[in-house]
Design an enzyme around this catalytic site. Structure first.
Site, PDB file in Angstrom:
ATOM      1  N   LYS A 123       0.730  -1.222   0.196  1.00 42.38           N
ATOM      2  CA  LYS A 123       0.038  -0.088  -0.107  1.00 42.38           C
ATOM      3  C   LYS A 123       1.098   1.154   0.005  1.00 42.38           C
ATOM      4  O   LYS A 123       2.031   1.229   0.173  1.00 42.38           O
ATOM      5  CB  LYS A 123      -0.874  -0.082   1.284  1.00 42.38           C
ATOM      6  CG  LYS A 123      -0.115   0.056   2.558  1.00 42.38           C
ATOM      7  CD  LYS A 123      -0.993  -0.135   3.571  1.00 42.38           C
ATOM      8  CE  LYS A 123      -0.126  -0.105   5.026  1.00 42.38           C
ATOM      9  NZ  LYS A 123      -1.078  -0.602   6.116  1.00 42.38           N
ATOM     10  N   ARG A 134     -11.063  -0.314  14.578  1.00 44.77           N
ATOM     11  CA  ARG A 134     -10.915   0.498  13.331  1.00 44.77           C
ATOM     12  C   ARG A 134     -11.631  -0.311  12.297  1.00 44.77           C
ATOM     13  O   ARG A 134     -12.928  -0.036  11.904  1.00 44.77           O
ATOM     14  CB  ARG A 134      -9.298   0.639  12.893  1.00 44.77           C
ATOM     15  CG  ARG A 134      -9.072   1.495  11.985  1.00 44.77           C
ATOM     16  CD  ARG A 134      -7.593   1.672  11.730  1.00 44.77           C
ATOM     17  NE  ARG A 134      -7.021   0.505  10.946  1.00 44.77           N
ATOM     18  CZ  ARG A 134      -5.829   0.395  10.463  1.00 44.77           C
ATOM     19  NH1 ARG A 134      -4.855   1.299  10.884  1.00 44.77           N
ATOM     20  NH2 ARG A 134      -5.513  -0.618  10.007  1.00 44.77           N
ATOM     21  N   TYR A 145      14.090  30.722   8.913  1.00 47.40           N
ATOM     22  CA  TYR A 145      12.833  31.380   9.277  1.00 47.40           C
ATOM     23  C   TYR A 145      12.682  31.227  10.805  1.00 47.40           C
ATOM     24  O   TYR A 145      12.910  30.313  11.366  1.00 47.40           O
ATOM     25  CB  TYR A 145      11.677  30.592   8.682  1.00 47.40           C
ATOM     26  CG  TYR A 145      11.449  30.913   7.198  1.00 47.40           C
ATOM     27  CD1 TYR A 145      11.351  32.370   6.599  1.00 47.40           C
ATOM     28  CD2 TYR A 145      11.263  29.872   6.484  1.00 47.40           C
ATOM     29  CE1 TYR A 145      11.328  32.416   5.193  1.00 47.40           C
ATOM     30  CE2 TYR A 145      11.405  29.988   4.989  1.00 47.40           C
ATOM     31  CZ  TYR A 145      11.363  31.309   4.383  1.00 47.40           C
ATOM     32  OH  TYR A 145      11.016  31.390   3.000  1.00 47.40           O
TER      33      TYR A 145
END
Ligand SMILES: *Cc1c(COP(=O)(O)O)cnc(C)c1O
Length: 373
Positions: free
Chosen positions: A33, A131, A265
């Protein structure tokens, strides 16, 4: 020449598959997968089959169909198939389907009626993970399926479930799920449903829990040479597997900076001494997590260079060290190395508050996969 690439060592994959099959009591299903966990669906599937995997499995039906389109003949199972999926194509291409609900049974039987092909299904039972799989509907699902079997409307190939905590050796919940699974299989048998294949184990259970192997083990992360849980099970070396993926990007720039320079940053890192920094040509748009900290970095110039400051969209900065021999244009290895000891997907997982699974699967489409060996 690419600015960044993932090298996929198929001979390492092959040796991992052989190792897992050698310790498994059942046959092996190679889980491919998510583009084979980011390693490339078709080349990985082909090599896993060549190494002895007798089944392939994907979450999405689209992925299973791609496998068939590539000419692969072994049995294939798809287990995340919303009702709107193209079940007719699944049947025509002989893709086995997980069956988690009565709604799925109806949708699959509808496609069967249209194609006159008998679906090959794997009853999916929820044994505690909460699930996938049937839970309160299980008995009703069994009753309907047994009627359908009698009418020749479906063929039950397998019964299966999934562990929630297989990476926690000795955890009582695993025993609970195992005995629940056996009980559910018995309920099916009492209704005359006798599949050829029972399957429950993922990589972790394949590695440490032989009594959960049944007829087929589903080999996922370990096939890619990564540990299902570094803390609980140890790393790849301890488990006798080799990481399949290395990941590298070019050094866009090497330069000297003084002490006290704020980097990137937000200026979240400040150099403590004069040093050389390297700008690595890969960023969060490529799947390098923005929140990676200095426990990750690159191997370049024969040493490890940790991340300095925040990862940007297309680049990040590393501390090469004052006396580094790294040069602009060199390959910097984010995962693995050309020899010495480099950063691992495990290290990146720790540095980003996630797991190796997420590190390898999130690498973006701008990064070509190069299959070697
Ligand atoms: C992903 C998956 C696996 C493989 O899990 P690993 O932990 O990678 O071994 C097995 N079975 C199912 C149903 C899965 O979704």
């Amino acid at each position: 020449m690419s600015r960044a690439e993932a090298l996929i060592d198929l001979s390492a994959l092959e040796s991992n598959v052989r190792h897992l099959l050698s310790i498994s009591k059942g046959k092996g299903l190679a889980v491919v997968k998510a583009d084979a966990y980011g390693h490339g669906l078709i080349p990985v599937a082909q090599r896993a089959v060549a190494a002895g995997a007798s089944w392939l499995g994907t979450a999405l039906l689209e992925e299973s169909l791609k496998l068939r389109e590539s000419g692969i003949q072994v049995p294939i199972l798809a287990w995340l198939t919303p009702l709107q999926d193209d079940f007719e194509s699944a049947l025509k291409k002989k893709i086995d389907l997980a069956l988690p609900s009565l709604d799925h049974l109806a949708a699959i039987e509808k496609a069967a009626a249209r194609t006159s092909i008998t679906p090959r299904i794997h009853l999916e039972v929820d044994t505690g993970m909460t699930r996938g799989g049937a839970l309160s509907e299980w008995r009703a699902l069994l009753n309907s399926v047994s009627e359908s079997v009698k009418k020749g409307k479906v063929e039950v190939i397998g019964i299966w479930s999934h562990f929630a905590r297989a990476d926690e050796p000795g955890h009582p919940f695993n025993e609970e799920q195992l005995s629940n699974f056996k009980f559910r299989v018995k309920e099916a048998e009492e209704l005359g449903i006798r599949p050829e294949i029972l399957h429950l184990s993922n990589s972790a259970a394949t590695l440490i829990d032989p009594k959960s192997h049944f007829d087929l083990v589903r080999m996922g992360i370990a096939m890619y040479g990564l540990s299902p849980d570094v803390e609980n099970l140890g790393d790849s070396t301890k488990l006798g597997i080799q990481p399949v993926m290395s990941l590298r990007a070019r050094l866009q720039l090497v330069k000297e900076v003084p002490a006290g320079a704020q980097v990137g940053y937000g200026g979240t890192a400040i150099t403590s001494a004069a040093t050389k920094v390297g700008v690595v040509a890969m960023g969060y748009a490529d799947g390098v997590p923005r929140n990676a900290d200095s426990r990750a970095g690159v191997r370049v110039g024969n040493r490890k260079a940790p991340i300095l400051g925040r990862v940007s969209m297309d680049q990040f900065v590393v501390d090469l060290g004052n006396d580094s021999i790294a040069r602009t244009g060199d390959w910097a290895y984010l995962i693995g190395s050309e020899g010495g000891d480099g950063y691992t997907a495990d290290a990146w997982g720790r540095a980003c508050g996630t797991i190796n699974y997420e590190i390898v699967t999130r690498i973006g489409p701008r990064v070509p996969l190069v299959h070697i060996n």
